[in-house]
Enzyme design. Structure first.
Site, PDB file in Angstrom:
ATOM      1  N   LYS A  54       0.951  -1.383  -0.083  1.00 45.39           N
ATOM      2  CA  LYS A  54      -0.049   0.263   0.140  1.00 45.39           C
ATOM      3  C   LYS A  54       0.896   1.317   0.071  1.00 45.39           C
ATOM      4  O   LYS A  54       0.607   2.240  -0.813  1.00 45.39           O
ATOM      5  CB  LYS A  54      -0.885  -0.070   1.165  1.00 45.39           C
ATOM      6  N   GLN A  98      -4.863  -1.169   9.697  1.00 37.77           N
ATOM      7  CA  GLN A  98      -4.865  -2.494   9.205  1.00 37.77           C
ATOM      8  C   GLN A  98      -5.447  -3.571  10.298  1.00 37.77           C
ATOM      9  O   GLN A  98      -4.943  -3.483  11.288  1.00 37.77           O
ATOM     10  CB  GLN A  98      -3.227  -2.726   8.825  1.00 37.77           C
ATOM     11  N   ASP A 121     -11.343   2.909   4.030  1.00 32.84           N
ATOM     12  CA  ASP A 121     -11.429   1.252   3.909  1.00 32.84           C
ATOM     13  C   ASP A 121     -12.950   1.227   3.677  1.00 32.84           C
ATOM     14  O   ASP A 121     -13.485   0.220   3.474  1.00 32.84           O
ATOM     15  CB  ASP A 121     -10.960   0.730   5.207  1.00 32.84           C
TER      16      ASP A 121
END
Ligand code: NAD
Length: 294
Positions: A54, A98, A121
């Site tokens: 990422k 994460q 997200d």
């Protein structure tokens, strides 16, 4: 093999070029450079690898990358304080925490603390609710990527019979909402569905998000259907090495399907590209600028 292979790697690469163009435009025309903060707690090897990919994609797109690494022993209060700080930081337009988080952490409380406007997200209940209500929202990256891949084959999904296997908050439910928004007729299936193969055989578009290696077999596929395989499963390979397979038995299903995504190289690369898309979308919304062209 008769099916068209949907090349997620190539489609994601094109998308990332478009994102980089939008980032450049925002920086030069508006003096705003999108910024993405990624929070990694602990040392889960898969998470470290995702976060590394990422960060690389972020920098390549010209997006500012802010990495926050926390020890496995991090406490709830410390994590909540970091999210609060990132919410208030004007250089940060996207926040990604994460998952999975260390076991002492209440992950939902952390996700709920993210400013929905920076929730790239798309896991915040406000964004999930807005998506379900048909309102503009930041939507989860993997489902967004699935829709883009499906639309690479069928520019309009309107009226298509779509079947989704899996009902998770991360993939199954949001992909269902996105398919509805595209005017597909959607059936959501899960571990309690009766005669799953028969339901799948109705699908013009089948999305598999199960987490079970090669569960979907050739006999489940309607001839000519488009198959989007979200699964990422590590299984024993040759010479004692492991390999990645999807939730779909690729070789045999490719004999029946009209188009199919491979694993790896299908949905996976789209997820990261869509994270870049979401960061640019969030930047525009936060800065009061029109929605970007990606
Ligand atoms: P999950 O475990 O949260 O959900 C799995 C779903 O599958 C559940 O809703 C469950 O009801 C259903 N299911 C389980 N067994 C079933 C069965 N026998 N028959 C029918 N349905 C069954 O998983 P998830 O987070 O949604 O992820 C699914 C898969 O997608 C995993 O392999 C995961 O690694 C992968 N994934 C890939 C990406 C990507 O970037 N490509 C992103 C997220 C998840």
């Amino acid at each position: 093999m008769s099916a068209r292979i949907i090349d997620g790697k190539a489609i994601a690469a094109e998308l990332r070029i478009k994102v980089a163009g939008e980032v450049k435009r925002l920086t030069t025309q508006h003096g705003v450079t999108p910024g993405l903060a990624v929070v990694l707690a602990g040392n889960n090897p898969a998470s470290e690898s995702y976060v590394g990919s990422k960060a690389k994609a972020t920098k390549e797109a010209g997006i500012n990358s802010f990495d926050h690494r926390l020890p496995d022993s991090v406490g709830q209060a410390e994590l909540m304080a970091l999210v609060k700080k990132l919410n208030a930081d004007p250089a940060v337009h996207g926040i990604l925490v994460q998952l999975p988080l260390p076991k002492q952490i209440d992950a939902q409380q952390v996700l709920d603390a993210i400013d929905p406007a920076k929730d790239v997200d798309g896991f915040h209940p406000v964004n999930a609710g807005r998506l379900a209500s048909g309102l503009p929202a930041l939507v989860p990256c993997t489902p967004l990527g699935c829709i883009m891949l499906a639309k690479a084959v069928h520019p309009s999904l309107a009226g298509m019979e779509a079947v989704v296997i899996g009902r998770s908050n991360i993939v199954g439910k949001p992909v269902t909402q996105l398919l509805l928004a595209e005017n597909a007729t959607v059936t959501v299936t899960h571990s309690k569905t009766r005669d799953l193969p028969a339901v799948c055989r109705r699908a013009d578009l089948l999305v598999a998000a199960i987490g079970r290696p090669e569960m979907v077999r050739a006999g489940w596929i309607k001839p000519g259907a488009t198959v989007i395989d979200v699964g990422i499963n590590r299984v024993p390979g040759e010479n004692g090495k492991s390999k990645l397979v999807g939730d779909v038995a690729f070789a045999e299903c490719a004999e029946v399907a009209g188009a199919i995504t491979p694993v790896p190289g299908g949905v996976g690369p789209m997820t990261i590209a869509c994270l870049m898309v979401n960061t640019v979308r969030a930047t525009c919304a936060i800065s009061g600028l029109p929605a970007p062209a990606v």
